[in-house]
Design a protein around this motif. Structure first.
Motif, PDB file in Angstrom:
ATOM      1  N   VAL A   1       0.835  -1.200   0.000  1.00  0.00           N
ATOM      2  CA  VAL A   1       0.000   0.000   0.000  1.00  0.00           C
ATOM      3  C   VAL A   1       0.872   1.253   0.000  1.00  0.00           C
ATOM      4  CG1 VAL A   1      -1.752   1.303   1.245  1.00  0.00           C
ATOM      5  CG2 VAL A   1      -1.883  -1.202   1.159  1.00  0.00           C
ATOM      6  N   ALA A   2       0.649   2.124  -0.956  1.00  0.00           N
ATOM      7  CA  ALA A   2       1.475   3.327  -1.099  1.00  0.00           C
ATOM      8  C   ALA A   2       1.163   4.347  -0.016  1.00  0.00           C
ATOM      9  CB  ALA A   2       1.249   3.941  -2.472  1.00  0.00           C
ATOM     10  N   ILE A   3       2.216   4.979   0.509  1.00  0.00           N
ATOM     11  CA  ILE A   3       2.065   6.062   1.480  1.00  0.00           C
ATOM     12  C   ILE A   3       3.051   7.166   1.130  1.00  0.00           C
ATOM     13  CG2 ILE A   3       1.209   4.648   3.392  1.00  0.00           C
ATOM     14  CD1 ILE A   3       4.051   4.617   4.507  1.00  0.00           C
ATOM     15  N   ASP A   4       2.759   8.375   1.584  1.00  0.00           N
ATOM     16  CA  ASP A   4       3.640   9.506   1.326  1.00  0.00           C
ATOM     17  C   ASP A   4       4.725   9.648   2.391  1.00  0.00           C
ATOM     18  OD1 ASP A   4       2.253  10.264  -0.975  1.00  0.00           O
ATOM     19  OD2 ASP A   4       0.763  11.352   0.202  1.00  0.00           O
ATOM     20  N   GLU A   5       4.484   9.133   3.578  1.00  0.00           N
ATOM     21  CA  GLU A   5       5.417   9.260   4.694  1.00  0.00           C
ATOM     22  C   GLU A   5       6.524   8.197   4.602  1.00  0.00           C
ATOM     23  OE1 GLU A   5       7.719  10.001   7.451  1.00  0.00           O
ATOM     24  OE2 GLU A   5       5.999  11.368   7.321  1.00  0.00           O
ATOM     25  N   PRO A   6       7.789   8.602   4.424  1.00  0.00           N
ATOM     26  CA  PRO A   6       8.855   7.612   4.230  1.00  0.00           C
ATOM     27  C   PRO A   6       9.364   6.949   5.509  1.00  0.00           C
ATOM     28  CG  PRO A   6       9.752   9.834   4.151  1.00  0.00           C
ATOM     29  CD  PRO A   6       8.247   9.981   4.259  1.00  0.00           C
ATOM     30  N   LYS A   7       8.954   7.414   6.667  1.00  0.00           N
ATOM     31  CA  LYS A   7       9.469   6.847   7.910  1.00  0.00           C
ATOM     32  C   LYS A   7       9.073   5.371   8.038  1.00  0.00           C
ATOM     33  CE  LYS A   7       9.547   7.548  12.918  1.00  0.00           C
ATOM     34  NZ  LYS A   7       9.031   8.353  14.055  1.00  0.00           N
ATOM     35  N   ASN A   8      10.076   4.544   8.269  1.00  0.00           N
ATOM     36  CA  ASN A   8       9.863   3.101   8.445  1.00  0.00           C
ATOM     37  C   ASN A   8       9.140   2.477   7.252  1.00  0.00           C
ATOM     38  OD1 ASN A   8      11.010   3.176  11.039  1.00  0.00           O
ATOM     39  ND2 ASN A   8       9.049   3.783  11.940  1.00  0.00           N
ATOM     40  N   ALA A   9       9.441   2.979   6.041  1.00  0.00           N
ATOM     41  CA  ALA A   9       8.787   2.458   4.842  1.00  0.00           C
ATOM     42  C   ALA A   9       9.836   2.056   3.810  1.00  0.00           C
ATOM     43  CB  ALA A   9       7.840   3.507   4.253  1.00  0.00           C
TER      44      ALA A   9
ATOM     45  N   GLY B   1       8.579   4.457  -7.167  1.00  0.00           N
ATOM     46  CA  GLY B   1       7.968   5.778  -7.056  1.00  0.00           C
ATOM     47  C   GLY B   1       7.080   5.961  -5.859  1.00  0.00           C
ATOM     48  N   LYS B   2       6.839   4.925  -5.066  1.00  0.00           N
ATOM     49  CA  LYS B   2       5.964   5.022  -3.900  1.00  0.00           C
ATOM     50  C   LYS B   2       6.588   4.314  -2.697  1.00  0.00           C
ATOM     51  CE  LYS B   2       2.407   7.054  -5.935  1.00  0.00           C
ATOM     52  NZ  LYS B   2       1.907   8.391  -5.543  1.00  0.00           N
ATOM     53  N   PHE B   3       6.326   4.850  -1.519  1.00  0.00           N
ATOM     54  CA  PHE B   3       6.696   4.161  -0.292  1.00  0.00           C
ATOM     55  C   PHE B   3       5.575   3.184   0.075  1.00  0.00           C
ATOM     56  CE2 PHE B   3       9.095   8.137   0.044  1.00  0.00           C
ATOM     57  CZ  PHE B   3      10.357   7.654   0.372  1.00  0.00           C
ATOM     58  N   CYS B   4       5.938   2.081   0.719  1.00  0.00           N
ATOM     59  CA  CYS B   4       4.948   1.088   1.128  1.00  0.00           C
ATOM     60  C   CYS B   4       4.793   1.079   2.642  1.00  0.00           C
ATOM     61  CB  CYS B   4       5.366  -0.314   0.679  1.00  0.00           C
ATOM     62  SG  CYS B   4       5.506  -0.500  -1.099  1.00  0.00           S
ATOM     63  N   LYS B   5       3.574   1.085   3.092  1.00  0.00           N
ATOM     64  CA  LYS B   5       3.336   0.952   4.524  1.00  0.00           C
ATOM     65  C   LYS B   5       3.516  -0.494   4.959  1.00  0.00           C
ATOM     66  CE  LYS B   5      -1.091   2.140   4.967  1.00  0.00           C
ATOM     67  NZ  LYS B   5      -2.447   2.261   5.594  1.00  0.00           N
ATOM     68  N   ASP B   6       3.657  -0.698   6.225  1.00  0.00           N
ATOM     69  CA  ASP B   6       3.720  -2.047   6.786  1.00  0.00           C
ATOM     70  C   ASP B   6       2.458  -2.800   6.361  1.00  0.00           C
ATOM     71  OD1 ASP B   6       3.600  -4.335   8.373  1.00  0.00           O
ATOM     72  OD2 ASP B   6       4.435  -3.329  10.131  1.00  0.00           O
TER      73      ASP B   6
ATOM     74  N   GLY C   1      -9.959   0.505   3.161  1.00  0.00           N
ATOM     75  CA  GLY C   1      -9.989   1.765   2.435  1.00  0.00           C
ATOM     76  C   GLY C   1      -8.798   1.975   1.519  1.00  0.00           C
ATOM     77  N   ASP C   2      -7.706   1.251   1.775  1.00  0.00           N
ATOM     78  CA  ASP C   2      -6.530   1.358   0.910  1.00  0.00           C
ATOM     79  C   ASP C   2      -6.781   0.771  -0.471  1.00  0.00           C
ATOM     80  OD1 ASP C   2      -4.988   2.506   2.956  1.00  0.00           O
ATOM     81  OD2 ASP C   2      -4.414   0.542   3.736  1.00  0.00           O
ATOM     82  N   PHE C   3      -7.829  -0.033  -0.603  1.00  0.00           N
ATOM     83  CA  PHE C   3      -8.116  -0.741  -1.847  1.00  0.00           C
ATOM     84  C   PHE C   3      -9.470  -0.329  -2.439  1.00  0.00           C
ATOM     85  CE2 PHE C   3      -5.494  -3.219   0.975  1.00  0.00           C
ATOM     86  CZ  PHE C   3      -4.441  -3.607   0.166  1.00  0.00           C
ATOM     87  N   PHE C   4      -9.972   0.818  -2.028  1.00  0.00           N
ATOM     88  CA  PHE C   4     -11.349   1.204  -2.343  1.00  0.00           C
ATOM     89  C   PHE C   4     -11.412   2.614  -2.921  1.00  0.00           C
ATOM     90  CE2 PHE C   4     -15.227   3.400  -0.913  1.00  0.00           C
ATOM     91  CZ  PHE C   4     -16.194   2.609  -1.513  1.00  0.00           C
ATOM     92  N   LEU C   5     -12.325   2.801  -3.861  1.00  0.00           N
ATOM     93  CA  LEU C   5     -12.625   4.133  -4.421  1.00  0.00           C
ATOM     94  C   LEU C   5     -14.089   4.144  -4.821  1.00  0.00           C
ATOM     95  CD1 LEU C   5     -11.603   6.932  -5.534  1.00  0.00           C
ATOM     96  CD2 LEU C   5     -11.314   5.769  -7.732  1.00  0.00           C
ATOM     97  N   SER C   6     -14.795   5.211  -4.494  1.00  0.00           N
ATOM     98  CA  SER C   6     -16.188   5.360  -4.923  1.00  0.00           C
ATOM     99  C   SER C   6     -16.307   6.563  -5.844  1.00  0.00           C
ATOM    100  CB  SER C   6     -17.112   5.540  -3.708  1.00  0.00           C
ATOM    101  OG  SER C   6     -16.798   6.736  -3.022  1.00  0.00           O
ATOM    102  N   GLY C   7     -17.406   6.653  -6.549  1.00  0.00           N
ATOM    103  CA  GLY C   7     -17.682   7.835  -7.353  1.00  0.00           C
ATOM    104  C   GLY C   7     -17.564   7.668  -8.850  1.00  0.00           C
ATOM    105  N   LEU C   8     -17.128   6.497  -9.326  1.00  0.00           N
ATOM    106  CA  LEU C   8     -17.025   6.329 -10.776  1.00  0.00           C
ATOM    107  C   LEU C   8     -18.386   6.198 -11.449  1.00  0.00           C
ATOM    108  CD1 LEU C   8     -13.914   4.083 -11.531  1.00  0.00           C
ATOM    109  CD2 LEU C   8     -14.109   6.560 -11.430  1.00  0.00           C
TER     110      LEU C   8
ATOM    111  N   GLN D   1      -5.234   7.480  -6.390  1.00  0.00           N
ATOM    112  CA  GLN D   1      -6.547   7.432  -5.755  1.00  0.00           C
ATOM    113  C   GLN D   1      -6.731   6.155  -4.914  1.00  0.00           C
ATOM    114  OE1 GLN D   1      -6.434   8.029  -9.308  1.00  0.00           O
ATOM    115  NE2 GLN D   1      -6.271  10.205  -8.789  1.00  0.00           N
ATOM    116  N   ILE D   2      -6.077   5.071  -5.317  1.00  0.00           N
ATOM    117  CA  ILE D   2      -6.206   3.790  -4.624  1.00  0.00           C
ATOM    118  C   ILE D   2      -4.798   3.316  -4.258  1.00  0.00           C
ATOM    119  CG2 ILE D   2      -7.165   1.454  -4.719  1.00  0.00           C
ATOM    120  CD1 ILE D   2      -8.909   2.352  -7.050  1.00  0.00           C
ATOM    121  N   PRO D   3      -4.301   3.658  -3.086  1.00  0.00           N
ATOM    122  CA  PRO D   3      -2.931   3.326  -2.736  1.00  0.00           C
ATOM    123  C   PRO D   3      -2.611   1.839  -2.790  1.00  0.00           C
ATOM    124  CG  PRO D   3      -4.009   4.577  -0.962  1.00  0.00           C
ATOM    125  CD  PRO D   3      -5.008   4.397  -2.043  1.00  0.00           C
ATOM    126  N   GLY D   4      -3.633   0.988  -2.604  1.00  0.00           N
ATOM    127  CA  GLY D   4      -3.420  -0.450  -2.643  1.00  0.00           C
ATOM    128  C   GLY D   4      -3.061  -0.980  -4.018  1.00  0.00           C
TER     129      GLY D   4
END
Length: 220
Positions: free
Chosen positions: A33-41, A46-51, A58-65, A86-89
Protein backbone atom coordinates in the motif's frame (compact mmCIF):
# COMPACT_ATOMS: atom_id res chain seq x y z
CA UNK A 1 33.36 -24.86 -22.01
CA UNK A 2 30.64 -25.57 -19.45
CA UNK A 3 31.58 -22.42 -17.56
CA UNK A 4 31.24 -20.35 -20.74
CA UNK A 5 27.83 -21.86 -21.47
CA UNK A 6 26.72 -21.26 -17.90
CA UNK A 7 27.88 -17.63 -17.94
CA UNK A 8 26.21 -17.07 -21.31
CA UNK A 9 22.96 -18.58 -20.06
CA UNK A 10 23.15 -16.58 -16.84
CA UNK A 11 23.74 -13.34 -18.78
CA UNK A 12 20.71 -14.07 -20.98
CA UNK A 13 18.61 -14.76 -17.89
CA UNK A 14 19.64 -11.44 -16.33
CA UNK A 15 18.87 -9.63 -19.61
CA UNK A 16 15.44 -11.27 -19.82
CA UNK A 17 14.73 -10.35 -16.22
CA UNK A 18 15.70 -6.72 -16.80
CA UNK A 19 13.49 -6.53 -19.88
CA UNK A 20 10.59 -8.12 -18.03
CA UNK A 21 10.81 -5.47 -15.31
CA UNK A 22 11.02 -2.55 -17.72
CA UNK A 23 7.47 -1.57 -16.78
CA UNK A 24 5.56 -2.03 -13.52
CA UNK A 25 7.47 -4.42 -11.25
CA UNK A 26 6.12 -7.82 -10.33
CA UNK A 27 5.02 -7.80 -6.68
CA UNK A 28 7.20 -9.72 -4.23
CA UNK A 29 4.58 -9.67 -1.48
CA UNK A 30 0.79 -9.78 -1.25
CA UNK A 31 0.28 -6.04 -0.89
CA UNK A 32 2.35 -2.86 -0.92
CA UNK A 33 0.00 0.00 0.00
CA UNK A 34 1.47 3.33 -1.10
CA UNK A 35 2.06 6.06 1.48
CA UNK A 36 3.64 9.51 1.33
CA UNK A 37 5.42 9.26 4.69
CA UNK A 38 8.85 7.61 4.23
CA UNK A 39 9.47 6.85 7.91
CA UNK A 40 9.86 3.10 8.44
CA UNK A 41 8.79 2.46 4.84
CA UNK A 42 10.26 0.88 1.71
CA UNK A 43 10.56 2.85 -1.55
CA UNK A 44 9.10 0.81 -4.46
CA UNK A 45 8.74 2.19 -8.01
CA UNK A 46 7.97 5.78 -7.06
CA UNK A 47 5.96 5.02 -3.90
CA UNK A 48 6.70 4.16 -0.29
CA UNK A 49 4.95 1.09 1.13
CA UNK A 50 3.34 0.95 4.52
CA UNK A 51 3.72 -2.05 6.79
CA UNK A 52 1.40 -4.68 5.21
CA UNK A 53 -0.02 -5.45 8.63
CA UNK A 54 -1.36 -1.88 8.79
CA UNK A 55 -3.31 -2.14 5.51
CA UNK A 56 -7.02 -1.35 5.70
CA UNK A 57 -9.99 -1.93 3.32
CA UNK A 58 -9.99 1.76 2.43
CA UNK A 59 -6.53 1.36 0.91
CA UNK A 60 -8.12 -0.74 -1.85
CA UNK A 61 -11.35 1.20 -2.34
CA UNK A 62 -12.62 4.13 -4.42
CA UNK A 63 -16.19 5.36 -4.92
CA UNK A 64 -17.68 7.84 -7.35
CA UNK A 65 -17.02 6.33 -10.78
CA UNK A 66 -20.79 6.09 -11.22
CA UNK A 67 -20.99 9.91 -11.19
CA UNK A 68 -20.68 11.72 -14.56
CA UNK A 69 -17.67 13.96 -15.02
CA UNK A 70 -17.84 17.62 -16.04
CA UNK A 71 -17.64 17.84 -19.85
CA UNK A 72 -18.16 21.61 -20.02
CA UNK A 73 -14.77 22.32 -21.58
CA UNK A 74 -13.42 23.08 -25.05
CA UNK A 75 -13.01 19.38 -25.91
CA UNK A 76 -16.22 18.14 -24.30
CA UNK A 77 -14.81 15.26 -22.29
CA UNK A 78 -13.84 14.34 -18.75
CA UNK A 79 -11.62 11.64 -17.23
CA UNK A 80 -11.93 10.23 -13.71
CA UNK A 81 -8.86 8.25 -12.68
CA UNK A 82 -8.66 5.16 -10.52
CA UNK A 83 -4.90 4.73 -10.31
CA UNK A 84 -2.38 4.47 -7.49
CA UNK A 85 -2.88 8.13 -6.58
CA UNK A 86 -6.55 7.43 -5.76
CA UNK A 87 -6.21 3.79 -4.62
CA UNK A 88 -2.93 3.33 -2.74
CA UNK A 89 -3.42 -0.45 -2.64
CA UNK A 90 -2.79 -0.58 -6.40
CA UNK A 91 0.92 0.02 -5.78
CA UNK A 92 3.01 -2.69 -7.54
CA UNK A 93 -0.12 -4.44 -8.91
CA UNK A 94 0.28 -3.12 -12.47
CA UNK A 95 -3.31 -2.11 -13.19
CA UNK A 96 -5.59 0.94 -13.06
CA UNK A 97 -8.84 2.23 -14.56
CA UNK A 98 -10.55 5.39 -15.77
CA UNK A 99 -14.08 6.56 -16.43
CA UNK A 100 -14.41 8.78 -19.51
CA UNK A 101 -17.45 10.99 -20.18
CA UNK A 102 -18.08 12.61 -23.55
CA UNK A 103 -20.51 15.39 -24.38
CA UNK A 104 -22.20 15.13 -27.80
CA UNK A 105 -19.35 15.43 -30.34
CA UNK A 106 -16.85 15.62 -27.49
CA UNK A 107 -13.46 14.01 -27.90
CA UNK A 108 -10.54 12.58 -25.97
CA UNK A 109 -7.87 14.06 -28.26
CA UNK A 110 -4.84 12.19 -29.65
CA UNK A 111 -2.63 11.07 -26.77
CA UNK A 112 -0.44 8.21 -25.59
CA UNK A 113 0.08 6.25 -22.38
CA UNK A 114 3.84 5.67 -22.12
CA UNK A 115 3.53 2.86 -19.59
CA UNK A 116 0.29 1.01 -20.40
CA UNK A 117 -1.90 -0.79 -22.88
CA UNK A 118 -5.54 0.29 -22.59
CA UNK A 119 -8.70 -1.76 -23.06
CA UNK A 120 -11.84 0.38 -23.38
CA UNK A 121 -15.49 -0.67 -22.99
CA UNK A 122 -18.36 1.57 -24.13
CA UNK A 123 -21.16 1.79 -21.56
CA UNK A 124 -23.35 4.35 -23.33
CA UNK A 125 -23.32 6.12 -26.68
CA UNK A 126 -21.42 5.73 -29.93
CA UNK A 127 -17.69 6.40 -30.22
CA UNK A 128 -15.31 6.58 -33.15
CA UNK A 129 -11.97 5.36 -31.79
CA UNK A 130 -8.59 4.45 -33.17
CA UNK A 131 -4.83 4.33 -32.86
CA UNK A 132 -1.94 4.98 -35.24
CA UNK A 133 0.91 2.52 -35.63
CA UNK A 134 4.56 3.60 -35.47
CA UNK A 135 6.75 4.66 -38.40
CA UNK A 136 7.83 1.01 -38.68
CA UNK A 137 4.31 0.11 -39.83
CA UNK A 138 3.85 3.23 -41.96
CA UNK A 139 1.72 5.16 -39.44
CA UNK A 140 -1.36 3.09 -40.26
CA UNK A 141 -4.67 4.21 -38.76
CA UNK A 142 -6.58 1.40 -37.05
CA UNK A 143 -10.06 2.76 -36.25
CA UNK A 144 -13.61 1.58 -35.63
CA UNK A 145 -17.05 2.83 -34.58
CA UNK A 146 -18.04 1.40 -31.20
CA UNK A 147 -21.49 1.08 -29.64
CA UNK A 148 -22.70 0.09 -26.18
CA UNK A 149 -20.97 -3.10 -25.03
CA UNK A 150 -18.16 -2.92 -27.59
CA UNK A 151 -14.52 -3.25 -26.54
CA UNK A 152 -11.37 -1.87 -28.17
CA UNK A 153 -7.66 -2.12 -27.33
CA UNK A 154 -5.04 0.64 -27.64
CA UNK A 155 -1.49 -0.81 -27.61
CA UNK A 156 1.06 0.65 -25.22
CA UNK A 157 2.76 3.85 -26.33
CA UNK A 158 0.75 4.36 -29.54
CA UNK A 159 -1.16 7.57 -30.27
CA UNK A 160 -4.91 6.99 -29.91
CA UNK A 161 -8.19 8.90 -29.56
CA UNK A 162 -11.94 8.65 -28.94
CA UNK A 163 -14.64 10.83 -30.49
CA UNK A 164 -18.35 10.85 -29.58
CA UNK A 165 -20.12 10.86 -32.94
CA UNK A 166 -23.58 10.67 -31.39
CA UNK A 167 -26.07 13.35 -30.41
CA UNK A 168 -26.24 12.12 -26.81
CA UNK A 169 -23.69 11.78 -24.01
CA UNK A 170 -21.34 8.80 -24.11
CA UNK A 171 -19.58 6.94 -21.29
CA UNK A 172 -16.70 4.46 -21.32
CA UNK A 173 -14.66 2.58 -18.76
CA UNK A 174 -11.06 1.65 -19.52
CA UNK A 175 -8.53 -0.57 -17.78
CA UNK A 176 -4.80 0.09 -18.17
CA UNK A 177 -1.85 -2.22 -17.55
CA UNK A 178 -0.04 0.05 -15.13
CA UNK A 179 -0.69 1.44 -11.67
CA UNK A 180 0.27 4.86 -13.09
CA UNK A 181 0.04 4.75 -16.91
CA UNK A 182 0.78 8.42 -17.53
CA UNK A 183 -0.66 10.44 -20.40
CA UNK A 184 0.94 12.60 -23.09
CA UNK A 185 -1.60 14.72 -25.00
CA UNK A 186 0.07 15.39 -28.34
CA UNK A 187 -1.15 18.92 -29.09
CA UNK A 188 -0.58 20.10 -25.51
CA UNK A 189 2.94 18.68 -25.44
CA UNK A 190 4.00 20.11 -28.80
CA UNK A 191 2.24 23.48 -28.85
CA UNK A 192 1.90 24.01 -25.10
CA UNK A 193 5.46 23.22 -24.01
CA UNK A 194 6.87 25.48 -21.28
CA UNK A 195 9.02 27.26 -22.34
CA UNK A 196 7.64 27.15 -25.90
CA UNK A 197 9.40 25.18 -28.63
CA UNK A 198 10.90 27.48 -31.26
CA UNK A 199 8.06 28.15 -33.77
CA UNK A 200 10.51 28.16 -36.71
CA UNK A 201 11.48 24.60 -35.81
CA UNK A 202 7.85 23.48 -35.48
CA UNK A 203 6.98 25.26 -38.72
CA UNK A 204 9.44 23.08 -40.61
CA UNK A 205 8.62 19.91 -38.66
CA UNK A 206 4.88 20.19 -39.33
CA UNK A 207 5.15 21.93 -42.72
CA UNK A 208 3.05 24.85 -41.47
CA UNK A 209 3.36 28.60 -41.85
CA UNK A 210 5.21 29.98 -38.85
CA UNK A 211 2.29 32.32 -38.04
CA UNK A 212 -0.02 29.30 -37.81
CA UNK A 213 2.40 27.69 -35.35
CA UNK A 214 2.55 30.88 -33.26
CA UNK A 215 -1.27 30.99 -33.20
CA UNK A 216 -1.42 27.36 -32.06
CA UNK A 217 1.15 27.99 -29.33
CA UNK A 218 -0.88 30.97 -28.12
CA UNK A 219 -4.01 28.79 -27.87
CA UNK A 220 -2.26 26.10 -25.83
Amino acid sequence: MRNVQFLTGFALLILASSLASAFDPSPLQDICVAIDEPKNAVFVNGKFCKDPKLARPGDFFLSGLDKPGNTANRLGFSVKNANVDQIPGLNTLGISAVRIDYAPYGQNPPHTHPRATEILTVLEGTLYVGFVTSNQLNNTLVAKVLKKGDVFVFPIGLIHFQFNIGKTNAVAIAALSSQNPGVITIANSVFGANPPINPDFLSKAFQLDVDVVKDLEAKF
